[in-house]
Enzyme design. Structure first.
Site, short mmCIF file in Angstrom:
data_model
loop_
_atom_site.label_atom_id
_atom_site.label_comp_id
_atom_site.label_asym_id
_atom_site.label_seq_id
_atom_site.Cartn_x
_atom_site.Cartn_y
_atom_site.Cartn_z
N GLY A 16 50.71 43.03 48.00
CA GLY A 16 50.58 43.41 46.59
C GLY A 16 51.12 44.81 46.37
N ASN A 112 46.98 45.59 55.29
CA ASN A 112 46.49 45.15 56.60
C ASN A 112 47.32 44.00 57.20
OD1 ASN A 112 45.01 44.55 54.24
ND2 ASN A 112 43.09 45.14 55.21
N ASP A 142 43.73 48.66 47.35
CA ASP A 142 42.36 48.29 47.77
C ASP A 142 41.72 49.37 48.65
OD1 ASP A 142 42.87 45.99 46.44
OD2 ASP A 142 42.96 44.69 48.19
N GLY A 188 40.05 44.37 44.14
CA GLY A 188 39.26 44.73 45.32
C GLY A 188 38.70 43.46 45.90
N ARG A 189 39.52 42.86 46.78
CA ARG A 189 39.19 41.55 47.32
C ARG A 189 38.04 41.61 48.32
NH1 ARG A 189 41.64 36.91 48.12
NH2 ARG A 189 43.29 37.52 46.70
N GLU A 246 36.39 42.08 41.81
CA GLU A 246 36.78 40.65 41.85
C GLU A 246 36.24 39.95 43.09
OE1 GLU A 246 41.06 40.33 42.20
OE2 GLU A 246 41.10 41.44 44.08
N GLN A 300 46.48 47.43 36.55
CA GLN A 300 45.82 48.47 37.35
C GLN A 300 46.61 48.82 38.61
OE1 GLN A 300 41.93 46.86 39.19
NE2 GLN A 300 42.60 45.24 37.82
N ARG A 301 47.55 47.97 38.99
CA ARG A 301 48.37 48.36 40.14
C ARG A 301 49.82 48.64 39.73
NH1 ARG A 301 48.61 42.60 43.41
NH2 ARG A 301 50.52 41.87 42.46
O1 F6P Z 1 47.16 43.89 47.29
C1 F6P Z 1 45.86 43.69 47.06
C2 F6P Z 1 45.58 43.16 45.68
O2 F6P Z 1 45.95 44.12 44.76
C3 F6P Z 1 44.13 42.72 45.59
O3 F6P Z 1 43.27 43.69 45.12
C4 F6P Z 1 44.22 41.51 44.70
O4 F6P Z 1 43.24 40.58 45.02
C5 F6P Z 1 45.55 40.96 45.00
O5 F6P Z 1 46.37 42.03 45.38
C6 F6P Z 1 46.11 40.17 43.85
O6 F6P Z 1 47.47 40.01 44.01
P1 F6P Z 1 48.33 38.77 43.50
O7 F6P Z 1 47.83 38.43 42.14
O8 F6P Z 1 49.72 39.29 43.50
O9 F6P Z 1 48.12 37.70 44.50
#
Ligand code: F6P
Length: 414
Positions: A16, A112, A142, A188-189, A246, A300-301
Site C-alpha cells: 500500500g 513487512n 501502519d 490499521g490492519r 479497521e 488518509q494515505r
Molecule cells: O498498506 C497498508 C494499508 O494501508 C492498510 O492500512 C490497509 O488495510 C490496506 O493498506 C488497504 O489497502 P488496499 O485497499 O490497497 O488493499
C-alpha cells in the site's frame, strides 16, 4: 566482499502506498546518481512483477524537476504490487533478470511483506553465488514494522487525520446537542498506531476534546463497555466522536470489519466496514441519537498536500542512506530509524530477516486503562517528532491552484 561493486541499480515499490513513498524513490535516485560504481539507475514497474516481466524503466532519463516533485506526489510512481514470493521459480526468474541487466544494487521500498520479498531475494542470490547489495527501504502508514522506531508514511497520515478530526469536531460541536455520535474509521490492519495518532487532534491538556473514544485492534471490542462510554461522553459533551481502527477484533479475535470473501495475495482480508457495524450498534442501543459515519478511506494515505516535513525528510533520507550503505558494501539489510532522544533519531541498518513479516503492535504503555483511549503524555512524546512541519507547495500549483503531481516519463530499458 568486493567494496567496489560495479553494475546497475534497480529500485521498486510494493504494498500500500503512502504520502511519502515517492520521497524515498527520489532519495534512491538522487543518491545513485552520485556514485561511479552505479552505472545505470533502473526502476521496475509494479514491484517484483516488473522484474519478472523485464518491465524496467530508465530513471536517469527523468528530469530533476520530476524527481523533486516526487517528494510531494502520493501513490507509487513506479506502480506497486501485492505479490508474495512463494516459489523457487519466481526467485530464479528474478535472479535471471538481475543477471541479464547486471543488477548489483536492489532497493525495495515496502512494508513487512515486501521486506520478506527482499530477504528471500537476498538469500537466493547469495545461495547462487551472485553478488548483489540488497538494502530495503521501509514504508507503511501502519507504522507496524519491527526493529525500527517508526516508518516513513506514518507521520504524514496521522498529521492529516488528526487535523481532519480536529476540523470535523468543530462541525460536530456546532450541530450536536448531546445527541450526536460520529464514527470515523481509519486504516490499521494489525495495529492501532494510526487510530492512536488521531489523539493529536486534541488541544494540549484538553482531555475532553475529540476524539472521545479510540478503538484499537490491540484490545478486544466490548459492545457494552463501548455504549456505556458513549453515554458518559454525551452527558458532558455536545457530541461524541469515535475513532475506530479497521482491524478491530471481537472477543474471539475475529476481525469485525473483514470481508472474508475477498483476500489479497498476502492472505489479508479486505477490510472496511467497522464503522457500519458500530453505527448500527449505537443506533440500536441509544434511543434518539443521531449517528454519522465518516470514511476517510484511502485519502488518509494520499494526502501529500499536508504531509509532515519531517516524514518527507525521513523517507528521502532513508532512500539515500540505503544506497550509500549498499555502495559501502552492506547487503541483506533494511534502513531503520533508531531513536537516541526526541531530537535525535539516527538511520541505522538492521538485518532483513529480523524485519520480514513481523508486526509491531501498539505497546501497552500507550493504551489507556479502559482499552478505548490513549495515554496521551507517553504517546505524544513518541509521535511528536514525526509530524513536524509542512512543505510549501505554492510552486507546484497549477493555474487553478491545484498541486501538480510527478508523472514519470518511464522510458523503457531496451
Ligand atoms: O498498506 C497498508 C494499508 O494501508 C492498510 O492500512 C490497509 O488495510 C490496506 O493498506 C488497504 O489497502 P488496499 O485497499 O490497497 O488493499
Amino acid at each position: 566482499m568486493n567494496e567496489n561493486l560495479n553494475g546497475n541499480l534497480l529500485v521498486a515499490q510494493s504494498g500500500g502506498p503512502t504520502p511519502v513513498i515517492n520521497a524515498s524513490l527520489a532519495g534512491v535516485i538522487m543518491e545513485a546518481l552520485n556514485h561511479d560504481e552505479i552505472e545505470e539507475v533502473y526502476g521496475a514497474l509494479n514491484g517484483v512483477t516488473g522484474i519478472l516481466n523485464d518491465n524496467l524503466v530508465d530513471l536517469a532519463q527523468e528530469t530533476s524537476g520530476t524527481i523533486e516533485l516526487l517528494k510531494t506526489t502520493p501513490g507509487a510512481a513506479l506502480g506497486s504490487c501485492r505479490v508474495k514470493l512463494k516459489t523457487e521459480e519466481q526467485l530464479a526468474g528474478i535472479l535471471a533478470e538481475f543477471q541479464k541487466r547486471n543488477i548489483r544494487y536492489f532497493h525495495y521500498i515496502g512494508g513487512n511483506d515486501s521486506q520478506d520479498s527482499s530477504h528471500q531475494i537476498y538469500e537466493y542470490c547469495k545461495s547462487k553465488g551472485y553478488e548483489i547489495r540488497v538494502i530495503g527501504v521501509p514504508k507503511t502508514i501502519d507504522n507496524d514494522l519491527v526493529n525500527t522506531d517508526h516508518c516513513p508514511g506514518y507521520g504524514s497520515t496521522i498529521k492529516y487525520l488528526a487535523t481532519s478530526i480536529r476540523e470535523l469536531a468543530c462541525d460536530c460541536a456546532s450541530l450536536g446537542n448531546h445527541d450526536l455520535v460520529t464514527i470515523v474509521e481509519v486504516m490499521g490492519r494489525n495495529a492501532g498506531w494510526i487510530a492512536a495518532g488521531t489523539v493529536l487532534a486534541r488541544r494540549k491538556g484538553m482531555s475532553k476534546d475529540a476524539p472521545h473514544i479510540i478503538l484499537l485492534p490491540e484490545r478486544a471490542f466490548n459492545p457494552e463497555a463501548f455504549i456505556a462510554e458513549i453515554l458518559e461522553c454525551l452527558k458532558s459533551q455536545k457530541h461524541c466522536l469515535v475513532v475506530a481502527a479497521e482491524g478491530l477484533v471481537d472477543a474471539s479475535g475475529n476481525l469485525i470489519g473483514a470481508s472474508n470473501a475477498i483476500v489479497d495475495a498476502f492472505g489479508h482480508s479486505k477490510l472496511g466496514g467497522v464503522c457500519d457495524y458500530l453505527e448500527s450498534l449505537v443506533s440500536a442501543a441509544i434511543q434518539g441519537v443521531k449517528t454519522r459515519v465518516v470514511r476517510l478511506g484511502h485519502v488518509q494515505r494520499t494526502a501529500s498536500h499536508f504531509a509532515s516535513k519531517s516524514d518527507i525528510d525521513d523517507a528521502f533520507n532513508a532512500g539515500r542512506y540505503a544506497v550509500k550503505m549498499a555502495v559501502a558494501g552492506e547487503t541483506g539489510k533494511m534502513a531503520s530509524f533508531s531513536r537516541v532522544d526526541d531530537r535525535k533519531i539516527n538511520l541505522v541498518l538492521v538485518d532483513l530477516e529480523n524485519v520480514a513479516n513481523g508486526v509491531r503492535k501498539l505497546p501497552d504503555n500507550y493504551i489507556g486503562e479502559n482499552g478505548m483511549s490513549v495515554n496521551v503524555n507517553a504517546f505524544v512524546k513518541y509521535v511528536r517528532p514525526l509530524t513536524q512541519g509542512v512543505v510549501n507547495m505554492s510552486n507546484t500549483l497549477d493555474e487553478c491552484g491545484i498541486p501538480q503531481m510527478a508523472i514519470l516519463k518511464s522510458v523503457p530499458v531496451k
